[in-house]
Design a protein around this motif. Structure first.
Motif, PDB file in Angstrom:
ATOM      1  N   ILE A  35       7.987   6.742   2.821  1.00  0.00           N
ATOM      2  CA  ILE A  35       8.788   5.984   3.781  1.00  0.00           C
ATOM      3  C   ILE A  35       7.978   5.775   5.054  1.00  0.00           C
ATOM      4  O   ILE A  35       7.251   6.671   5.487  1.00  0.00           O
ATOM      5  N   GLY A  36       8.116   4.599   5.636  1.00  0.00           N
ATOM      6  CA  GLY A  36       7.462   4.346   6.906  1.00  0.00           C
ATOM      7  C   GLY A  36       7.256   2.873   7.150  1.00  0.00           C
ATOM      8  O   GLY A  36       7.497   2.037   6.278  1.00  0.00           O
ATOM      9  N   LYS A  37       6.803   2.567   8.355  1.00  0.00           N
ATOM     10  CA  LYS A  37       6.567   1.188   8.755  1.00  0.00           C
ATOM     11  C   LYS A  37       5.128   1.057   9.227  1.00  0.00           C
ATOM     12  O   LYS A  37       4.686   1.766  10.131  1.00  0.00           O
ATOM     13  N   LEU A  38       4.394   0.162   8.573  1.00  0.00           N
ATOM     14  CA  LEU A  38       3.002  -0.103   8.939  1.00  0.00           C
ATOM     15  C   LEU A  38       2.952  -0.733  10.318  1.00  0.00           C
ATOM     16  O   LEU A  38       3.752  -1.599  10.638  1.00  0.00           O
ATOM     17  N   GLY A  39       2.034  -0.261  11.141  1.00  0.00           N
ATOM     18  CA  GLY A  39       1.931  -0.718  12.512  1.00  0.00           C
ATOM     19  C   GLY A  39       2.773   0.116  13.464  1.00  0.00           C
ATOM     20  O   GLY A  39       2.730  -0.090  14.674  1.00  0.00           O
ATOM     21  N   ASP A  40       3.535   1.058  12.913  1.00  0.00           N
ATOM     22  CA  ASP A  40       4.353   1.941  13.744  1.00  0.00           C
ATOM     23  C   ASP A  40       4.107   3.385  13.331  1.00  0.00           C
ATOM     24  O   ASP A  40       3.353   4.099  13.974  1.00  0.00           O
ATOM     25  N   THR A  41       4.688   3.808  12.207  1.00  0.00           N
ATOM     26  CA  THR A  41       4.590   5.207  11.784  1.00  0.00           C
ATOM     27  C   THR A  41       3.524   5.452  10.727  1.00  0.00           C
ATOM     28  O   THR A  41       3.313   6.601  10.340  1.00  0.00           O
ATOM     29  N   MET A  42       2.856   4.392  10.251  1.00  0.00           N
ATOM     30  CA  MET A  42       1.855   4.541   9.193  1.00  0.00           C
ATOM     31  C   MET A  42       0.602   3.743   9.516  1.00  0.00           C
ATOM     32  O   MET A  42       0.691   2.656  10.099  1.00  0.00           O
ATOM     33  N   THR A  43      -0.530   4.250   9.071  1.00  0.00           N
ATOM     34  CA  THR A  43      -1.794   3.535   9.208  1.00  0.00           C
ATOM     35  C   THR A  43      -1.999   2.634   7.998  1.00  0.00           C
ATOM     36  O   THR A  43      -1.328   2.779   6.965  1.00  0.00           O
ATOM     37  N   THR A  44      -2.961   1.752   8.105  1.00  0.00           N
ATOM     38  CA  THR A  44      -3.309   0.884   6.976  1.00  0.00           C
ATOM     39  C   THR A  44      -3.750   1.716   5.780  1.00  0.00           C
ATOM     40  O   THR A  44      -3.369   1.423   4.639  1.00  0.00           O
ATOM     41  N   ALA A  45      -4.522   2.769   6.006  1.00  0.00           N
ATOM     42  CA  ALA A  45      -4.956   3.643   4.914  1.00  0.00           C
ATOM     43  C   ALA A  45      -3.764   4.329   4.246  1.00  0.00           C
ATOM     44  O   ALA A  45      -3.725   4.451   3.005  1.00  0.00           O
ATOM     45  N   ASP A  46      -2.786   4.767   5.053  1.00  0.00           N
ATOM     46  CA  ASP A  46      -1.565   5.354   4.483  1.00  0.00           C
ATOM     47  C   ASP A  46      -0.845   4.329   3.604  1.00  0.00           C
ATOM     48  O   ASP A  46      -0.353   4.648   2.524  1.00  0.00           O
ATOM     49  N   GLY A  47      -0.785   3.095   4.076  1.00  0.00           N
ATOM     50  CA  GLY A  47      -0.131   2.034   3.319  1.00  0.00           C
ATOM     51  C   GLY A  47      -0.852   1.733   2.021  1.00  0.00           C
ATOM     52  O   GLY A  47      -0.221   1.510   0.987  1.00  0.00           O
ATOM     53  N   ALA A  48      -2.187   1.729   2.056  1.00  0.00           N
ATOM     54  CA  ALA A  48      -2.968   1.480   0.839  1.00  0.00           C
ATOM     55  C   ALA A  48      -2.704   2.579  -0.188  1.00  0.00           C
ATOM     56  O   ALA A  48      -2.579   2.306  -1.391  1.00  0.00           O
ATOM     57  N   ALA A  49      -2.595   3.826   0.263  1.00  0.00           N
ATOM     58  CA  ALA A  49      -2.284   4.929  -0.646  1.00  0.00           C
ATOM     59  C   ALA A  49      -0.881   4.743  -1.243  1.00  0.00           C
ATOM     60  O   ALA A  49      -0.664   5.008  -2.430  1.00  0.00           O
ATOM     61  N   ALA A  50       0.057   4.277  -0.430  1.00  0.00           N
ATOM     62  CA  ALA A  50       1.404   4.002  -0.924  1.00  0.00           C
ATOM     63  C   ALA A  50       1.384   2.873  -1.954  1.00  0.00           C
ATOM     64  O   ALA A  50       2.086   2.936  -2.975  1.00  0.00           O
ATOM     65  N   ALA A  51       0.581   1.846  -1.709  1.00  0.00           N
ATOM     66  CA  ALA A  51       0.475   0.724  -2.648  1.00  0.00           C
ATOM     67  C   ALA A  51      -0.087   1.183  -3.989  1.00  0.00           C
ATOM     68  O   ALA A  51       0.329   0.702  -5.050  1.00  0.00           O
ATOM     69  N   LYS A  52      -1.010   2.134  -3.963  1.00  0.00           N
ATOM     70  CA  LYS A  52      -1.568   2.671  -5.214  1.00  0.00           C
ATOM     71  C   LYS A  52      -0.459   3.304  -6.050  1.00  0.00           C
ATOM     72  O   LYS A  52      -0.434   3.142  -7.266  1.00  0.00           O
ATOM     73  N   THR A  53       0.482   4.003  -5.406  1.00  0.00           N
ATOM     74  CA  THR A  53       1.576   4.608  -6.173  1.00  0.00           C
ATOM     75  C   THR A  53       2.435   3.535  -6.838  1.00  0.00           C
ATOM     76  O   THR A  53       2.936   3.744  -7.944  1.00  0.00           O
ATOM     77  N   CYS A  54       2.584   2.395  -6.168  1.00  0.00           N
ATOM     78  CA  CYS A  54       3.324   1.280  -6.768  1.00  0.00           C
ATOM     79  C   CYS A  54       2.602   0.781  -8.010  1.00  0.00           C
ATOM     80  O   CYS A  54       3.231   0.481  -9.035  1.00  0.00           O
ATOM     81  N   ALA A  55       1.269   0.691  -7.945  1.00  0.00           N
ATOM     82  CA  ALA A  55       0.484   0.228  -9.090  1.00  0.00           C
ATOM     83  C   ALA A  55       0.621   1.178 -10.267  1.00  0.00           C
ATOM     84  O   ALA A  55       0.712   0.748 -11.423  1.00  0.00           O
ATOM     85  N   ILE A  56       0.656   2.468  -9.990  1.00  0.00           N
ATOM     86  CA  ILE A  56       0.835   3.451 -11.062  1.00  0.00           C
ATOM     87  C   ILE A  56       2.199   3.258 -11.724  1.00  0.00           C
ATOM     88  O   ILE A  56       2.314   3.265 -12.962  1.00  0.00           O
ATOM     89  N   SER A  57       3.234   3.039 -10.926  1.00  0.00           N
ATOM     90  CA  SER A  57       4.570   2.778 -11.489  1.00  0.00           C
ATOM     91  C   SER A  57       4.596   1.473 -12.273  1.00  0.00           C
ATOM     92  O   SER A  57       5.264   1.382 -13.314  1.00  0.00           O
ATOM     93  N   LEU A  58       3.891   0.453 -11.793  1.00  0.00           N
ATOM     94  CA  LEU A  58       3.814  -0.803 -12.549  1.00  0.00           C
ATOM     95  C   LEU A  58       3.213  -0.555 -13.932  1.00  0.00           C
ATOM     96  O   LEU A  58       3.725  -1.046 -14.943  1.00  0.00           O
ATOM     97  N   LEU A  59       2.117   0.215 -13.982  1.00  0.00           N
ATOM     98  CA  LEU A  59       1.489   0.508 -15.279  1.00  0.00           C
ATOM     99  C   LEU A  59       2.421   1.324 -16.175  1.00  0.00           C
ATOM    100  O   LEU A  59       2.437   1.132 -17.398  1.00  0.00           O
ATOM    101  N   ALA A  60       3.200   2.223 -15.592  1.00  0.00           N
ATOM    102  CA  ALA A  60       4.177   2.975 -16.385  1.00  0.00           C
ATOM    103  C   ALA A  60       5.200   2.028 -17.003  1.00  0.00           C
ATOM    104  O   ALA A  60       5.585   2.188 -18.173  1.00  0.00           O
TER     105      ALA A  60
END
Length: 153
Positions: free
Chosen positions: A50-75
């Motif tokens: 959970i979080g908002k990019l540009g406020d509570t999260m960095t771009t790197a944090d967001g990229a790590a979150a996006a990777k988890t989405c990709a793993i779920s897509l593959l599942a």
């Protein structure tokens, strides 16, 4: 273990069970050899990311979150393929939504977390077209949601 799953294992990734839908929709729809995967939200080992990019999260944090989405897509793709991920031909397109402030402009770098992972895990089959857009809010306050279109055999 399939060829794609062996590569994922080399990367230290084991696909989870495909997440169940949280409302009145299906996790995927197959039309011919194309599978449309519903949006997958950022979810890590400790729960929702959970979080908002540009406020509570960095771009790197967001990229790590996006990777988890990709793993779920593959599942979800694996589930659509009856458990055989090697039926995947290619990733066709991703649409990434980034929970971000109005002045945040690094949505593409956030969604790179998913894109880079898919290419690393799947090689040329992971190369895809893509959109990366900002959202004022996402379900449950998650940082990233990504939907995908995949070709299978």
């Amino acid at each position: 273990m399939s060829g794609f799953e062996a590569k994922l294992a080399d990367l230290g990734v084991t696909l989870p069970d495909a997440p169940a839908p949280a409302a009145n929709y299906v996790p995927f729809v197959q039309v011919g050899d194309i599978v449309y995967i519903s949006g997958q939200i950022s979810n890590g080992a400790d729960g929702l990311i959970i979080g908002k990019l540009g406020d509570t999260m960095t771009t790197a944090d967001g990229a790590a979150a996006a990777k988890t989405c990709a793993i779920s897509l593959l599942a979800q793709v694996k589930a659509a393929c009856g458990g055989d991920l090697d039926r995947l031909v290619r990733v066709v397109k991703l649409t990434g939504f980034v929970n971000s402030t109005a002045d945040f402009t690094e949505q593409p770098q956030v969604i790179n977390g998913a894109s880079d992972f898919l290419v690393e895990a799947l090689g040329d089959a992971g190369r895809h077209s893509r959109s990366a857009v900002s959202a004022a809010a996402l379900p449950l306050g998650v940082a990233v949601e990504i939907e995908g279109i995949f070709q299978i055999k």
